[in-house]
Design a protein around this motif. Structure first.
Motif, PDB file in Angstrom:
ATOM      1  N   THR A  37       0.826  -1.216   0.000  1.00 19.57           N
ATOM      2  CA  THR A  37       0.000   0.000   0.000  1.00 19.57           C
ATOM      3  C   THR A  37       0.850   1.250   0.000  1.00 19.57           C
ATOM      4  N   TRP A  38       1.867   1.290   0.882  1.00 16.62           N
ATOM      5  CA  TRP A  38       2.758   2.461   0.925  1.00 16.62           C
ATOM      6  C   TRP A  38       3.556   2.632  -0.363  1.00 16.62           C
ATOM      7  N   GLY A  39       3.918   1.549  -1.013  1.00 20.03           N
ATOM      8  CA  GLY A  39       4.643   1.630  -2.284  1.00 20.03           C
ATOM      9  C   GLY A  39       3.796   2.275  -3.366  1.00 20.03           C
ATOM     10  N   LEU A  40       2.502   1.873  -3.400  1.00 13.17           N
ATOM     11  CA  LEU A  40       1.605   2.454  -4.402  1.00 13.17           C
ATOM     12  C   LEU A  40       1.406   3.946  -4.156  1.00 13.17           C
ATOM     13  N   ILE A  41       1.304   4.349  -2.894  1.00 15.30           N
ATOM     14  CA  ILE A  41       1.125   5.774  -2.565  1.00 15.30           C
ATOM     15  C   ILE A  41       2.349   6.588  -2.995  1.00 15.30           C
ATOM     16  N   LEU A  42       3.556   6.042  -2.733  1.00 12.33           N
ATOM     17  CA  LEU A  42       4.793   6.737  -3.105  1.00 12.33           C
ATOM     18  C   LEU A  42       4.905   6.911  -4.611  1.00 12.33           C
ATOM     19  N   LEU A  43       4.559   5.870  -5.357  1.00  7.54           N
ATOM     20  CA  LEU A  43       4.594   5.930  -6.810  1.00  7.54           C
ATOM     21  C   LEU A  43       3.632   6.986  -7.344  1.00  7.54           C
ATOM     22  N   LEU A  44       2.435   7.073  -6.735  1.00  8.59           N
ATOM     23  CA  LEU A  44       1.452   8.053  -7.155  1.00  8.59           C
ATOM     24  C   LEU A  44       1.957   9.478  -6.912  1.00  8.59           C
ATOM     25  N   LEU A  45       2.604   9.696  -5.768  1.00 10.05           N
ATOM     26  CA  LEU A  45       3.135  11.010  -5.450  1.00 10.05           C
ATOM     27  C   LEU A  45       4.230  11.439  -6.443  1.00 10.05           C
ATOM     28  N   LEU A  46       5.075  10.492  -6.827  1.00  8.49           N
ATOM     29  CA  LEU A  46       6.150  10.804  -7.778  1.00  8.49           C
ATOM     30  C   LEU A  46       5.613  11.233  -9.130  1.00  8.49           C
ATOM     31  N   THR A  47       4.534  10.594  -9.546  1.00  9.03           N
ATOM     32  CA  THR A  47       3.955  10.938 -10.851  1.00  9.03           C
ATOM     33  C   THR A  47       3.293  12.303 -10.836  1.00  9.03           C
ATOM     34  N   LEU A  48       2.871  12.756  -9.618  1.00  7.69           N
ATOM     35  CA  LEU A  48       2.179  14.035  -9.534  1.00  7.69           C
ATOM     36  C   LEU A  48       3.143  15.212  -9.323  1.00  7.69           C
ATOM     37  N   LEU A  49       4.440  14.935  -9.084  1.00  9.39           N
ATOM     38  CA  LEU A  49       5.395  16.022  -8.877  1.00  9.39           C
ATOM     39  C   LEU A  49       5.567  16.830 -10.162  1.00  9.39           C
ATOM     40  N   PRO A  50       5.740  18.161 -10.090  1.00 11.28           N
ATOM     41  CA  PRO A  50       5.912  18.980 -11.302  1.00 11.28           C
ATOM     42  C   PRO A  50       7.208  18.634 -12.032  1.00 11.28           C
ATOM     43  N   MET A  51       7.187  18.748 -13.368  1.00  6.92           N
ATOM     44  CA  MET A  51       8.345  18.378 -14.181  1.00  6.92           C
ATOM     45  C   MET A  51       9.530  19.293 -13.938  1.00  6.92           C
ATOM     46  N   SER A  52       9.290  20.470 -13.371  1.00  7.08           N
ATOM     47  CA  SER A  52      10.385  21.425 -13.219  1.00  7.08           C
ATOM     48  C   SER A  52      11.439  20.965 -12.229  1.00  7.08           C
ATOM     49  N   VAL A  53      11.180  19.972 -11.462  1.00  5.84           N
ATOM     50  CA  VAL A  53      12.188  19.516 -10.513  1.00  5.84           C
ATOM     51  C   VAL A  53      13.213  18.622 -11.179  1.00  5.84           C
ATOM     52  N   SER A  54      12.943  18.184 -12.396  1.00  3.80           N
ATOM     53  CA  SER A  54      13.941  17.373 -13.077  1.00  3.80           C
ATOM     54  C   SER A  54      15.111  18.255 -13.488  1.00  3.80           C
ATOM     55  N   ALA A  55      16.280  17.677 -13.563  1.00  2.60           N
ATOM     56  CA  ALA A  55      17.485  18.450 -13.864  1.00  2.60           C
ATOM     57  C   ALA A  55      17.426  19.021 -15.265  1.00  2.60           C
ATOM     58  N   THR A  56      17.849  20.274 -15.397  1.00  6.40           N
ATOM     59  CA  THR A  56      17.866  20.897 -16.716  1.00  6.40           C
ATOM     60  C   THR A  56      19.190  20.608 -17.394  1.00  6.40           C
ATOM     61  N   GLY A  57      19.145  20.495 -18.710  1.00  5.51           N
ATOM     62  CA  GLY A  57      20.363  20.244 -19.468  1.00  5.51           C
ATOM     63  C   GLY A  57      20.628  21.387 -20.427  1.00  5.51           C
ATOM     64  N   ASN A  58      21.579  21.168 -21.353  1.00  7.05           N
ATOM     65  CA  ASN A  58      21.880  22.187 -22.344  1.00  7.05           C
ATOM     66  C   ASN A  58      20.795  22.221 -23.415  1.00  7.05           C
ATOM     67  N   ASN A  59      20.642  23.381 -24.035  1.00  5.85           N
ATOM     68  CA  ASN A  59      19.657  23.582 -25.086  1.00  5.85           C
ATOM     69  C   ASN A  59      20.391  23.772 -26.404  1.00  5.85           C
TER      70      ASN A  59
ATOM     71  N   GLU B  36      23.050  25.644 -37.246  1.00  6.91           N
ATOM     72  CA  GLU B  36      22.266  24.688 -36.460  1.00  6.91           C
ATOM     73  C   GLU B  36      23.050  24.145 -35.270  1.00  6.91           C
ATOM     74  N   ASP B  37      22.293  23.696 -34.266  1.00  7.54           N
ATOM     75  CA  ASP B  37      22.827  22.982 -33.101  1.00  7.54           C
ATOM     76  C   ASP B  37      23.927  23.753 -32.384  1.00  7.54           C
ATOM     77  N   ILE B  38      23.610  24.999 -32.014  1.00 11.54           N
ATOM     78  CA  ILE B  38      24.503  25.777 -31.155  1.00 11.54           C
ATOM     79  C   ILE B  38      24.127  25.447 -29.717  1.00 11.54           C
TER      80      ILE B  38
ATOM     81  N   PHE C  58      16.003  21.560 -25.343  1.00  8.30           N
ATOM     82  CA  PHE C  58      14.994  22.258 -26.134  1.00  8.30           C
ATOM     83  C   PHE C  58      15.669  22.951 -27.313  1.00  8.30           C
ATOM     84  N   HIS C  59      15.011  22.985 -28.475  1.00 12.42           N
ATOM     85  CA  HIS C  59      15.539  23.657 -29.653  1.00 12.42           C
ATOM     86  C   HIS C  59      14.857  25.015 -29.809  1.00 12.42           C
ATOM     87  N   VAL C  60      15.657  26.073 -29.881  1.00 13.36           N
ATOM     88  CA  VAL C  60      15.152  27.424 -30.023  1.00 13.36           C
ATOM     89  C   VAL C  60      15.524  27.943 -31.399  1.00 13.36           C
TER      90      VAL C  60
END
Length: 413
Positions: free
Chosen positions: A10-32, A107-109, A148-150
């Motif tokens: 039960t606790w494993g399922l709750i933890l998995l659900l919480l991870l999926t609901l976290l905003p994407m902005s917490v993931s590490a940013t890379g080069n663009n 391209e690809d700067i 991201f490509h700008v």
């Protein structure tokens, strides 16, 4: 009795659900990856443009579109007043891109997240980086999204004025088509008020006596003649060209052939006997726009003029513009294994109205070179002294022998 593990699941399922609901902005940013697309207002690709890019601050995701536009406009006004050196000093390190390709693209700067300003640049004739022209939309931001490509579409300040072509046509006389001049070299400059004019390189007139330079931004230009054909004076004034619209500009340059003359020569040895097979190249003394004297090769039909003495030792040249010339011997004659030395000093001569009709040919003398290891049988001072001492010694020995024999006879008698 085995304990149930349902609580762990039960606790494993709750933890998995919480991870999926976290905003994407917490993931590490890379080069663009930036892509610059350089086109004119009329969607014409503009190639050969390099850019310098400075990171001027952090990305501001909290700003709405209206606030971001106002912020960019303020940045543009501020940065346009700064020189390249000032930008380099305040926002190091700058990134210098490759030139735009045939499709008007870079391209690809690779860029980290942030806020950026860029400006078109190029290298001048001395290899120094200079500003080419300033753009309108040169402030941009790289969003906080991984890989991201700008796309950035910079336009020159005169974006409503599409690029055009410049054509130069070179004539030898006012009578047109049959007198177009092939092989004349010009250097093209773009006027740069308040600074050094920008050289765009050297161009040579083609079979039709034309030079065509394409995709130039509108502005003021000028051609400077660098190398002309034999018998023609080098132009001393620059040829202005104004490019005002996409239809381009054509400038016609006429060189009326100046008065010409020539000179006759004779190749001889030290005894005045003719020498054949001597080869010469011809140089002309000219004064450049800065008043400096130099010697240029004389070119005819795209080839360097060479002169060769015939069996009578004679050779000549005609059709040269009046002035001072130099003969430079590049191959000495060899006749019946006899080798000759080239003249030790250059042979200067003047071409005038009457020089070709001079009664006497100008003599060019080659001295015979002595064979290797051979020379006149003339003893040097040291050799004479040796011979003298040897002779005296021989006389003394002979006198001694005679005296000895005479003494021996006296004793015997």
């Amino acid at each position: 009795m085995k304990k149930s593990n349902s609580g762990g699941w039960t606790w494993g399922l709750i933890l998995l659900l919480l991870l999926t609901l976290l905003p994407m902005s917490v993931s590490a940013t890379g080069n663009n990856y930036l892509r610059i697309i350089r086109k004119s207002e009329y969607h014409q690709e503009i190639r050969g443009i390099s850019y310098k890019i400075w990171r001027i601050g952090d990305h501001k995701p909290q700003l709405d579109e209206s606030a971001r536009s106002r912020s960019w406009e303020a940045d543009r006004t501020h940065f346009r007043s700064m020189s390249l050196d000032e930008l380099d000093a305040k926002y190091p390190p700058a990134l210098l891109t490759e030139p735009t390709n045939v499709d008007g693209m870079i391209e690809d700067i690779e860029l980290p997240d942030g806020r950026y300003y860029m400006r078109a640049v190029e290298k001048d004739a001395g290899g120094l980086l200079t500003e080419r022209w300033r753009e309108t939309a040169t402030v941009f931001e790289v969003p906080l999204n991984d890989a991201f490509h700008v796309d950035v579409y910079p336009k020159p300040n005169v974006s409503s004025e599409p690029p055009g072509d410049i054509r130069l046509i070179k004539y030898s006389e006012l009578v047109r088509e049959e007198n177009r001049m092939k092989g004349v070299t010009f250097e093209l400059f773009r006027k740069n008020p308040g600074a050094k004019d920008i050289s765009l390189g050297e161009y040579v007139t083609d079979e039709r006596g034309e030079i065509n330079v394409r995709d130039l931004p509108q502005g003021s230009y000028f051609f400077r003649e660098k190398v002309t054909l034999p018998g023609y004076e080098l132009l001393t004034k620059d040829i202005p060209v104004n490019l005002n619209d996409e239809r381009g500009s054509t400038v016609e340059v006429v060189n009326n052939r100046p008065e010409t003359g020539g000179k006759k020569f004779r190749k001889v040895d030290g005894d005045g006997s003719p020498l054949s097979g001597a080869v010469f190249k011809l140089l002309r003394q000219v004064k450049d726009l800065n008043g400096q004297i130099r010697f240029d090769r004389v070119i005819a039909d795209g080839k360097e003029v060479t002169l060769i003495s015939n069996e009578a030792g004679d050779f000549e040249v005609n059709g040269l513009a009046f002035g001072t010339y130099v003969l430079e011997e590049t191959q000495v004659p060899i006749i019946d294994v006899q080798v000759y030395d080239a003249p030790q000093t250059p042979i200067f001569f003047e071409v005038t109205e009457n020089s070709y009709h001079d009664v006497e040919r100008l003599s060019v003398v080659n001295r015979k070179r002595p064979p290797e290891g051979d020379g006149p049988d003339v003893p040097v001072t040291g050799d004479i002294q040796i011979f003298l001492y040897a002779g005296i010694g021989g006389l003394l020995v002979l006198a001694g022998i005679l005296y000895y024999r005479r003494s021996t006879r006296t004793i015997s008698s």
